[in-house]
Structures are given as C-alpha cells and as structure tokens.
Design a protein around this motif. Structure first.
Motif, short mmCIF file in Angstrom:
data_model
loop_
_atom_site.label_atom_id
_atom_site.label_comp_id
_atom_site.label_asym_id
_atom_site.label_seq_id
_atom_site.Cartn_x
_atom_site.Cartn_y
_atom_site.Cartn_z
N CYS A 99 0.83 -1.21 0.00
CA CYS A 99 0.00 0.00 0.00
C CYS A 99 0.86 1.26 0.00
CB CYS A 99 -0.94 0.01 1.21
SG CYS A 99 -2.33 -1.12 1.06
N SER A 100 1.92 1.26 0.79
CA SER A 100 2.80 2.43 0.85
C SER A 100 3.39 2.74 -0.52
CB SER A 100 3.92 2.21 1.86
OG SER A 100 3.41 2.20 3.17
N PHE A 102 0.50 4.02 -2.77
CA PHE A 102 0.00 5.33 -2.35
C PHE A 102 1.01 6.44 -2.63
CE2 PHE A 102 -2.84 3.23 1.11
CZ PHE A 102 -3.65 2.70 0.13
N ILE A 103 2.29 6.15 -2.41
CA ILE A 103 3.32 7.15 -2.67
C ILE A 103 3.36 7.51 -4.15
CG2 ILE A 103 5.82 7.57 -2.70
CD1 ILE A 103 5.93 5.88 -0.07
N ILE A 104 3.31 6.50 -4.99
CA ILE A 104 3.33 6.76 -6.44
C ILE A 104 2.07 7.53 -6.86
CG2 ILE A 104 3.25 5.67 -8.72
CD1 ILE A 104 5.05 3.43 -7.49
N GLN A 105 0.91 7.10 -6.36
CA GLN A 105 -0.32 7.82 -6.67
C GLN A 105 -0.27 9.26 -6.18
OE1 GLN A 105 -3.36 5.40 -4.80
NE2 GLN A 105 -3.95 4.48 -6.77
N GLY A 106 0.23 9.46 -4.97
CA GLY A 106 0.33 10.81 -4.41
C GLY A 106 1.25 11.69 -5.23
N ALA A 107 2.36 11.13 -5.68
CA ALA A 107 3.30 11.91 -6.50
C ALA A 107 2.67 12.29 -7.83
CB ALA A 107 4.58 11.10 -6.72
N GLU A 158 -5.37 15.38 -2.80
CA GLU A 158 -6.17 14.27 -2.29
C GLU A 158 -5.35 13.51 -1.26
OE1 GLU A 158 -7.95 11.66 -5.23
OE2 GLU A 158 -7.96 13.30 -6.69
N ASN A 159 -5.99 13.23 -0.13
CA ASN A 159 -5.33 12.42 0.90
C ASN A 159 -5.08 11.02 0.39
OD1 ASN A 159 -4.41 13.09 3.49
ND2 ASN A 159 -6.48 13.54 4.21
N TYR A 160 -4.07 10.36 0.93
CA TYR A 160 -3.82 8.96 0.60
C TYR A 160 -5.00 8.14 1.12
CZ TYR A 160 1.22 9.81 -0.25
OH TYR A 160 2.43 10.24 -0.74
N PRO A 161 -5.37 7.08 0.40
CA PRO A 161 -6.39 6.17 0.95
C PRO A 161 -5.88 5.58 2.27
CG PRO A 161 -5.95 5.69 -1.37
CD PRO A 161 -4.92 6.67 -0.92
#
Length: 166
Positions: free
Chosen positions: A125-126, A129-134, A143-146
């Motif tokens: 997940c980390s 989520f990090i890739i999506q956040g970037a 948008e907050n991380y899920p």
C-alpha cells in the motif's frame, strides 16, 4: 554576482594576467555555474514538481526509516508558505503518522502471524499510495492517501487552479 565575476575576469585579461584560453575557460565555468543556479531556482519554484518529489522522498523510509519520514517533512516546512505545497505536506504528514500507527499495530500482531501479512500489505500500500500521491501532486490534485487518518486537515479540492507550471 555573475556580472561582477566576469568584469574581474576581463580586467585580469586586460592586465595580461590571463591568456585568451584561460579567460575563455574561466568565463565558460562562471556561465555554467550561473546556468546550474538558474535551473535549480526554476526547479525549486515549480510547485508541482517540488510536491511530487516530496512524495517520492517517502521512499527513503524503505532504506533509512527516519530519513524517509524527516526528509519530506523538512521539504514541506521549507516551502510551507506556498499554499499548494502546504496542502501536499499535510497529505504526506497524515500518511507518515498513519503508516507509523499501522506499522506498530502490525508489529504487535506479528506474534499471531496476521501481523506479518499486515506488514506486507502495508508495504505494498505504501508503494502504491506514494506513487499515486506523487502523480496527483504533479497533476495539481490535492487528495489524501487512501487509508490515511486526517491528523492535519486537507482542503481536498481535487484540482488547484493556480500552480506555477505544468
């Protein structure tokens, strides 16, 4: 500063203390340094790129946990006065604290094996989520991380209208 250095260099050449080759070499060095500084300033000024790198800095946690948590926070505090970067920093801080809580719970549950599975899920997940956040940060999205708890309020507006460049 660059102009002053070039003027000093020209005076040295006029006084005969530098040959034409030495002058050209030193002039090229000064101009190259100025170009590097200009590129660095542009990079720092690009809010979206800077925010994306704040998210990617979280990957250092897989190598040196403390560095992976501190580096993005230091980057955030350095440019916190910029509203877009402030929101991205809040997103990152929320994930760091949430992931730490998930990590502690998973470690406690390793004694009943489910914690090992939870650690693996947290790792996967980390990364996602990090890739999506970037990617979202580079696109200008807030948008907050899920699965992240909302310790710092984030104005999830989807898109930010006034970010510097694409």
């Amino acid at each position: 500063m660059k102009l002053e250095q070039l003027e000093k260099l020209a005076k040295l050449k006029e006084q005969g203390m530098l040959t034409e080759e030495e002058f050209a070499e030193q002039k090229a060095r000064i101009l190259a340094q100025a170009d590097i500084r200009l590129a660095l300033n542009r990079f720092i000024e690009d809010e979206k790129l800077y925010s994306m790198l704040m998210h990617f800095a979280l990957f250092f946690a897989f190598v040196l946990p403390v560095l992976g948590w501190v580096l993005p926070l230091v980057m955030w505090l350095y440019k916190k006065e910029t509203p877009y970067i402030d929101q991205q920093g809040r997103i990152i801080a929320n994930w760091i604290i949430s992931a730490f809580i998930y990590l502690l719970v998973s470690l406690l549950l390793t004694f009943v094996f489910i914690g090992v599975v939870m650690l693996l899920v947290l790792l996967i997940c980390s990364i996602i989520f990090i890739i999506q956040g970037a990617i979202r940060a580079k696109e200008g999205r807030i948008e907050n991380y899920p699965l992240a708890f909302n310790f710092f309020s984030v104005a999830e507006a989807g898109m930010v209208a006034d970010t510097s460049s694409d």
